[in-house]
Write a protein that holds these residues in place. Sequence first.
Motif, mmCIF file in Angstrom:
data_model
loop_
_atom_site.group_PDB
_atom_site.id
_atom_site.type_symbol
_atom_site.label_atom_id
_atom_site.label_comp_id
_atom_site.label_asym_id
_atom_site.label_seq_id
_atom_site.Cartn_x
_atom_site.Cartn_y
_atom_site.Cartn_z
ATOM 1 N N GLU A 102 0.820 -1.207 0.000
ATOM 2 C CA GLU A 102 0.000 0.000 0.000
ATOM 3 C C GLU A 102 0.862 1.269 0.000
ATOM 4 O OE1 GLU A 102 -3.301 1.168 -0.092
ATOM 5 O OE2 GLU A 102 -3.253 -0.742 -1.122
ATOM 6 N N MET A 103 1.876 1.295 0.843
ATOM 7 C CA MET A 103 2.721 2.479 0.953
ATOM 8 C C MET A 103 3.428 2.794 -0.349
ATOM 9 S SD MET A 103 4.337 2.031 4.796
ATOM 10 C CE MET A 103 5.249 3.585 4.741
ATOM 11 N N ARG A 104 3.800 1.773 -1.084
ATOM 12 C CA ARG A 104 4.482 2.005 -2.369
ATOM 13 C C ARG A 104 3.582 2.764 -3.340
ATOM 14 N NH1 ARG A 104 6.936 -3.160 -4.967
ATOM 15 N NH2 ARG A 104 8.111 -1.582 -6.158
ATOM 16 N N LYS A 105 2.272 2.564 -3.217
ATOM 17 C CA LYS A 105 1.327 3.263 -4.089
ATOM 18 C C LYS A 105 0.932 4.622 -3.524
ATOM 19 C CE LYS A 105 -1.433 -0.338 -3.908
ATOM 20 N NZ LYS A 105 -2.591 -1.231 -4.104
ATOM 21 N N GLU A 106 0.725 4.668 -2.222
ATOM 22 C CA GLU A 106 0.176 5.866 -1.578
ATOM 23 C C GLU A 106 1.213 6.965 -1.378
ATOM 24 O OE1 GLU A 106 -2.796 8.186 0.494
ATOM 25 O OE2 GLU A 106 -2.877 6.509 -0.936
#
Length: 385
Positions: free
Chosen positions: A342-346
């Motif tokens: 998720e963090m890689r996208k957000e």
Amino acid sequence: MKSFISVMWSKGYNVIASCNNLIHNISEADAMLFDGVEMEKNMIWGEALALRALMHFELLRMFAPSMEVDDGKAYIPYVDEYPVINTTYYTNAEILKKIEADFKEARRLVAMCDVEQHPEWMQYDVRMRGDGVTTDLPDDVFYAFRGYRMNYYAITAWMARMYMWAKDYDAAFSCSEEVINSTYKDRAYFDFINSAELSKDKKDSKSLIFTISHNNVLTDEYKPFTNNGSENLFLFSKDDIYDEELEKKEDVRGKDEMLTLVTGASYCSRKYLIEEGTIGYDMIPMLRLSELYYIVGEYYARNNQLDKAGAALDVVRHARGLMLALPEPSSLDAFYKEMIKEMRKELIGEGQLYFLYKRLNMKEPFDMDEKNVNFVFEHPENEDI
């Protein structure tokens, strides 16, 4: 690279010196010198204290090991006097205690403005756009745009990030929950933009708790990493980040409006390619709501409440168009796998993923022998501050 790192050290402590100069002068000033009297004095004083803590925290994250591998050695000085008389180096734990003390006092001081006297100034339109209902707007623009300043909730969120670094997960959870649940007249201060509107507000300014406004210097610093054709452009594989067909179809963060195809299968984010005059153009995000949900999720996962951990991730996922709930993570490691995904996208282009890897001493994501992964920046040859 060494010269670049040296500049970060010297400029970081130059900022701290400026904060200390301001703190020294304002702490002794008569409140009647300020148009807003004690409220304004406390606001400025608190912001300076918070920035001093913030800069020490960033220097600690760069020039010292994380608490996961803390060796008890002293790595950086904590400078809280002006002019500087001596520079005593402290251990990680000692530095974190000093950061915590500054943040707590800063929050107490700015609370007079942001919580007690003018909570209306923290509404989205007022804090981010200097706009809104006329009766809610401050008389002087100096008090507007609190989202660009170290406001009460920005300090609280930064404390949550600091507590995660210190491995005080209970305190991090408490701070995160306070910001997430903060309201004015039953409306949340911080929320996610409707997923269908994200392409018009690529940085999701509604969810930003603290941002800085770029000037020409910052723009020049960012250009090599955002301009198409630059050899320093940050590129990534869309298939690597969006690895499931459902994500490619529904996740608005991966839509063409949010990414630019540069060459072959390599993309770059359009967060910093926003045209002047559009929403978010001048914003460089420092802290956003989604990070607090990740903190809440990790807290639950560490306490073996894995259903709640997955639900915290789903809050962000739902806001980005992914309506199908995640399966309940089977373990803390399984949770980390989903959170990092998720963090890689957000948080792409915002620099926080590196510090997550460092905090957890997670070397596997780097394409090299793990023994060659060194998270601690080399101290400059001249450590004068």
